[in-house]
Structure formats: structure tokens, C-alpha cells
Design a protein around this motif. Structure first.
Motif: not given
Length: 182
Positions: A28-46
């Protein structure tokens, strides 16, 4: 140990659907507190894991909770009264910086699909009387949630608009009870 969380059955089913949809999110691509786009990755199982911290409270429980809150906070109500990520679910208090988490942004973006609204919006304290709570969601049904979220409204603004529409309908000879029965 954690206390039981109660929800109305329809809201509980919608919440289960939302949790299942989050569990299918592995990136999931989100915006951090500095206004920068980041990508969060999560475990395939959960996938993305959400936690329910509170639900329906009886008047007695809410009254006791509020009294205890005031006692801990020098008798001051700072407006904070919840669906969270793992980090925030374990905290005794929540802060507005939760809005910078991918889970908060995903929920705000997708909550209406499941019938929920972000209850206390940023920059709407003057309307709600409650400070911004990026973790506080309320079940209102899919159609109303979609309308409210698409229009950036609070529940108070929606209620006022709906009441005005009903009054206008009745002033033109409409019968609300007849329409509801239909």
C-alpha cells in the motif's frame, strides 16, 4: 487480557468484511509525515492487520470511562474519546499522528465501501465539537457512508442536510411515512 468489544450485528459483519479486505492488502502506497510517498509491504499470509480497540458502550460504561479519563487528565477533556494498527492498539492513549500510518490512510480511503465513515474529521472540530480522531470510525451504512465521505462531510453536516431535505419534501406535500412504508 482485553475486554469484550460489542457491535451491532450489521456493523460487525461490515467490520469483518473490512478486516478481510485489509488482510488481502500486501502492498500500500501512503504519505508519511514529511509528505513523501512510501510503500508499506505486508506479509503475504496476513496482509494489513487492523485491530478493534473499542465498540458499543452502554451509558454506564461510557460514563465510567469518561470519569476515569477526566481523573487521569487533570479533569480536562481534550476531545479524545477505534480501529487501529498493531502499534497503536497496544498504546494506552492514541494520538493524531496515527493519520500518518498506512493503515489509517487505507481505512479513510476505503471505509465507505464497508459502510463506515471517519467520524471526527480534521479541520471540522467547529462542527463536531470533537478534535480530529483518525482512528474513530462509525458505521452508517454503505450508501450514506459513500455520500458523506465523497463530500468530505461530518455526520452532523449530513444530518442537517438530510433534515432540510425532509422538511423541503414535506413542505411540497410529500409524506415521509408513506415513502418509508413504500
Amino acid at each position: 487480557t482485553s475486554a469484550a468489544v460489542y457491535l451491532e450485528e450489521t456493523a460487525a459483519k461490515a467490520l469483518t468484511e473490512m478486516f478481510n479486505a485489509a488482510a488481502a492488502v500486501t502492498e500500500y502506497v501512503y504519505v508519511n509525515e514529511n509528505g513523501k510517498e512510501k510503500t508499506a509491504t505486508y506479509d503475504e499470509e496476513t496482509g494489513m492487520v487492523l485491530y478493534l480497540k473499542s465498540g458499543y458502550r452502554s451509558y454506564g460504561t461510557q460514563s465510567t470511562t469518561y470519569a476515569n479519563y477526566l481523573a487521569r487528565n487533570n479533569n480536562v477533556d481534550d476531545g479524545y474519546v477505534a480501529i487501529l494498527n498493531a502499534d497503536y492498539a497496544g498504546r494506552p492513549t492514541m494520538t493524531q499522528d496515527f493519520k500518518w500510518t498506512p493503515e489509517a490512510q487505507w481505512m479513510k480511503e476505503n471505509c465507505d465501501t464497508f459502510g463506515f465513515i471517519l467520524r471526527f474529521l480534521e479541520d471540522k472540530e467547529d462542527v463536531t465539537g470533537i478534535k480530529f480522531e483518525p482512528w474513530h470510525f462509525r458505521y452508517v451504512g454503505k450508501e450514506i457512508a459513500s455520500y458523506i465521505m465523497a463530500n468530505g462531510m461530518t455526520l452532523e453536516e449530513f444530518t442537517e442536510e438530510a433534515q432540510e431535505a425532509v422538511a423541503d419534501f414535506e413542505s411540497r406535500g410529500g409524506d415521509v411515512e408513506e415513502q418509508l412504508a413504500y
